[in-house]
Each structure stands twice: as structure tokens, then as C-alpha cells.
Design an enzyme around this catalytic site. Structure first.
Site, PDB file in Angstrom:
ATOM      1  N   ASN A  44       0.875  -1.175   0.000  1.00 19.75           N
ATOM      2  CA  ASN A  44       0.000   0.000   0.000  1.00 19.75           C
ATOM      3  C   ASN A  44       0.912   1.224   0.000  1.00 19.75           C
ATOM      4  O   ASN A  44       1.477   1.578   1.027  1.00 19.75           O
ATOM      5  CB  ASN A  44      -0.894  -0.031   1.253  1.00 19.75           C
ATOM      6  CG  ASN A  44      -1.703   1.245   1.412  1.00 19.75           C
ATOM      7  OD1 ASN A  44      -1.783   2.068   0.499  1.00 19.75           O
ATOM      8  ND2 ASN A  44      -2.307   1.412   2.589  1.00 19.75           N
ATOM      9  N   LYS A  87       0.195   4.269  -0.344  1.00 19.49           N
ATOM     10  CA  LYS A  87      -0.400   5.497   0.206  1.00 19.49           C
ATOM     11  C   LYS A  87      -0.101   6.679  -0.717  1.00 19.49           C
ATOM     12  O   LYS A  87       0.038   6.486  -1.929  1.00 19.49           O
ATOM     13  CB  LYS A  87       0.069   5.717   1.650  1.00 19.49           C
ATOM     14  CG  LYS A  87      -0.160   4.464   2.507  1.00 19.49           C
ATOM     15  CD  LYS A  87      -0.050   4.700   3.985  1.00 19.49           C
ATOM     16  CE  LYS A  87      -0.328   3.381   4.710  1.00 19.49           C
ATOM     17  NZ  LYS A  87      -0.337   3.523   6.167  1.00 19.49           N
ATOM     18  N   GLU A  92      -7.173   5.088   7.511  1.00 23.43           N
ATOM     19  CA  GLU A  92      -6.942   6.502   7.173  1.00 23.43           C
ATOM     20  C   GLU A  92      -8.159   7.081   6.440  1.00 23.43           C
ATOM     21  O   GLU A  92      -8.456   8.276   6.581  1.00 23.43           O
ATOM     22  CB  GLU A  92      -5.646   6.632   6.352  1.00 23.43           C
ATOM     23  CG  GLU A  92      -4.425   6.393   7.242  1.00 23.43           C
ATOM     24  CD  GLU A  92      -3.201   5.819   6.542  1.00 23.43           C
ATOM     25  OE1 GLU A  92      -3.115   5.881   5.310  1.00 23.43           O
ATOM     26  OE2 GLU A  92      -2.322   5.291   7.262  1.00 23.43           O
ATOM     27  N   GLY A 105       2.219   2.398  10.744  1.00 22.86           N
ATOM     28  CA  GLY A 105       3.233   3.434  10.594  1.00 22.86           C
ATOM     29  C   GLY A 105       3.953   3.796  11.877  1.00 22.86           C
ATOM     30  O   GLY A 105       4.675   4.790  11.936  1.00 22.86           O
ATOM     31  N   SER A 139       2.897  -1.962  10.382  1.00 20.67           N
ATOM     32  CA  SER A 139       4.338  -2.075  10.640  1.00 20.67           C
ATOM     33  C   SER A 139       4.897  -3.472  10.357  1.00 20.67           C
ATOM     34  O   SER A 139       5.839  -3.916  11.008  1.00 20.67           O
ATOM     35  CB  SER A 139       4.686  -1.641  12.066  1.00 20.67           C
ATOM     36  OG  SER A 139       4.356  -0.273  12.257  1.00 20.67           O
TER      37      SER A 139
HETATM   38  P1  PGA Z   1       2.504   0.405   7.579  1.00 22.89           P
HETATM   39  O1  PGA Z   1       1.065   0.644   6.916  1.00 22.89           O
HETATM   40  O2  PGA Z   1       3.018  -0.908   7.052  1.00 22.89           O
HETATM   41  O3  PGA Z   1       3.335   1.570   7.127  1.00 22.89           O
HETATM   42  O4  PGA Z   1       2.300   0.355   9.054  1.00 22.89           O
HETATM   43  C1  PGA Z   1       0.176  -0.424   6.700  1.00 22.89           C
HETATM   44  C2  PGA Z   1      -1.126   0.109   6.154  1.00 22.89           C
HETATM   45  O5  PGA Z   1      -1.579   1.180   6.601  1.00 22.89           O
HETATM   46  O6  PGA Z   1      -1.735  -0.517   5.275  1.00 22.89           O
END
Ligand code: PGA
Length: 250
Positions: A11, A13, A98, A173, A211
Site C-alpha cells: 500500500n 499510500k 486513514e 506506521g 508495521s
Molecule cells: P505500515 O502501513 O506498514 O506503514 O504500518 C500499513 C497500512 O496502513 O496498510
């Protein structure tokens, strides 16, 4: 469980540029030898055309990060399933925390997006997960069950065609991850809920997200009901993403 073989989804983002995407996708594609799991990357909508051509004929599938709950018409700023299909999009993340947090997406909106995607032949990756406050209040199971129940209610038997991503909001994150045992216990709850709704619950891939990285992927993927991962930050670094794809290919 889930589809045969693990499913690993990046992802991205709101990251990327034409130049950065070309380089990241080519680094990933060049390192895919020995990868036998299913893999996809979810890009910002403006780059789907670029990614479609770079990924054509490869084993890396294309995904979007969101989709409209509406078919077409006066919905300024939204992107429809038919538009995504024009670019060979196979997956669409729906209900990412989000989107729920910053765009007010309710369980009902998320369920409608999943339904729209399924009708268009796009696999929705339905995200569920509790906040830190909810976790501390002992509400984790109740929250994820409520979020998934809305999608089951709206989608009926088609529910066996979705992908679920369990993403504890406090782990996204932050560098914090739930322990593999805790993740497994939530995934088992989700699996049981799917089993009550469809005879084909084993087909549903339940991904973990939050994460996930090259160091912790294997121990999470070892859990019986962890069918793959939804990976944010670590999917933007080709060596890390590739090492996670390999961990999912064992
Ligand atoms: P992250 O995000 O691996 O950066 O924690 C995962 C996600 O929000 O899909």
C-alpha cells in the site's frame, strides 16, 4: 488458508512520482525470481496507467487504494470501479483506517464500496482494526466484528470473494506490531465470523497490516490464519518488499 498461497499487498499510500514509481517497480520486478506467493501493489489513482503498462505480463498485480461506492455521475473527485477496470486493476483497498479517520467513512460506506467492487469483478481488500483506546478498553474483538459484520450483511454469499486485512490502527506506521499470537487470535475470530456467513470462509485471505517489515514478516506469516500482509512503509523499499515476498513464498 485463504487462496492457495499467501497474498502480499503493498500500500503505497500518497507516495510516488513518475520517476520514483518506474524505478521502484522495475527494482521489484527484477527481484521477483523465486517469489511464488501472490503479490500486488496499490498505487495512487493518477499512476495506475503508468503501473498498468510497467506491470503488463508480470506476476505483480495492480491495486487501487480506494474506490467510489457509486457507479458513475456527480461525485466530484471520486474514481469508479469501471475506471479502475480500464487499467486492469484487480484489487481495491476499502475502509482503510486513514479513510475511516480522515474521510469519515462509516461501516456502511465501506460495505457499499466492497459491494460495488465485487460487482465489477475487483477484489475488495476490506480493512478492519481497533484504535489504541479501543484496544485498551478491551474492545478489539467487538470492533473488528462490527466492522466485518457490516460488510457481511451487505454482501451476503459474495463474502467469500473478499480479502480481509486486520490492521490495528495503533500499529500502522508506528513501528509497533501486535504479537503473532495476538494477531492469530484476532484472525481466528474473523475466520469464525466468516464461517458463520459462508461455507467458503477458507477461501478468504485474511491479511495482517501494521508495521509489517522484513524482520517480523516471517513470524506473522507463520500463524495459521495469517494469509498474507498489507504493507505500507516497507513496501516502498524494493529490497524490504522483496524479502517479505520471499518470506511469504516459503
Ligand atoms: P505500515 O502501513 O506498514 O506503514 O504500518 C500499513 C497500512 O496502513 O496498510
Amino acid at each position: 488458508m485463504g487462496m492457495s498461497g499467501k497474498l502480499m499487498v503493498g500500500n503505497w499510500k500518497m507516495n510516488g512520482s513518475l520517476a520514483a514509481n518506474a524505478s521502484l517497480l522495475s527494482d521489484i520486478l527484477n527481484g521477483m525470481a523465486g517469489v511464488s506467493c501472490h503479490a500486488a501493489v496499490c498505487l495512487p489513482a493518477p499512476y495506475l496507467a503508468q503501473a498498468q503498462s510497467l506491470l503488463a505480463g508480470s506476476a505483480l498485480a495492480l491495486g487501487a487504494q480506494d474506490v467510489s461506492a457509486h457507479e458513475s455521475g456527480a461525485y466530484t473527485g471520486e474514481v469508479s470501479c469501471d475506471m479502475l477496470r480500464d487499467f486492469a486493476v484487480r484489487f481495491a483497498i476499502v475502509g482503510h483506517s486513514e479513510r475511516r479517520q480522515y474521510h469519515g467513512e462509516t461501516d456502511t460506506v465501506v460495505a457499499n464500496k466492497a459491494q460495488r467492487a465485487l460487482a465489477a469483478g475487483i477484489t475488495p481488500i476490506v480493512c478492519v482494526g481497533e484504535s489504541l483506546a479501543e484496544r485498551e478498553a478491551g474492545q478489539t474483538e467487538a470492533v473488528v466484528k462490527r466492522q466485518l459484520a457490516a460488510v457481511i450483511h451487505t454482501n451476503g454469499h459474495c463474502i467469500s470473494e473478499i480479502v480481509v486485512a486486520y490492521e490495528p490502527v495503533w500499529a500502522i506506521g508506528t513501528g509497533l506490531t501486535a504479537t503473532p499470537e495476538k494477531v492469530q487470535s484476532v484472525h481466528a475470530v474473523l475466520r469464525a465470523q466468516l464461517q458463520a456467513a459462508t461455507a467458503h470462509a477458507e477461501r478468504v485471505s485474511i491479511l495482517y497490516g501494521g508495521s509489517m517489515n522484513a524482520a517480523n514478516a516471517a513470524s506473522l506469516l507463520d500463524q495459521p490464519d495469517v494469509d498474507g500482509g498489507l504493507i505500507g512503509g516497507a513496501s516502498l523499499k524494493a529490497p524490504d518488499f522483496l524479502s517479505m515476498l520471499k518470506a511469504a513464498s516459503r
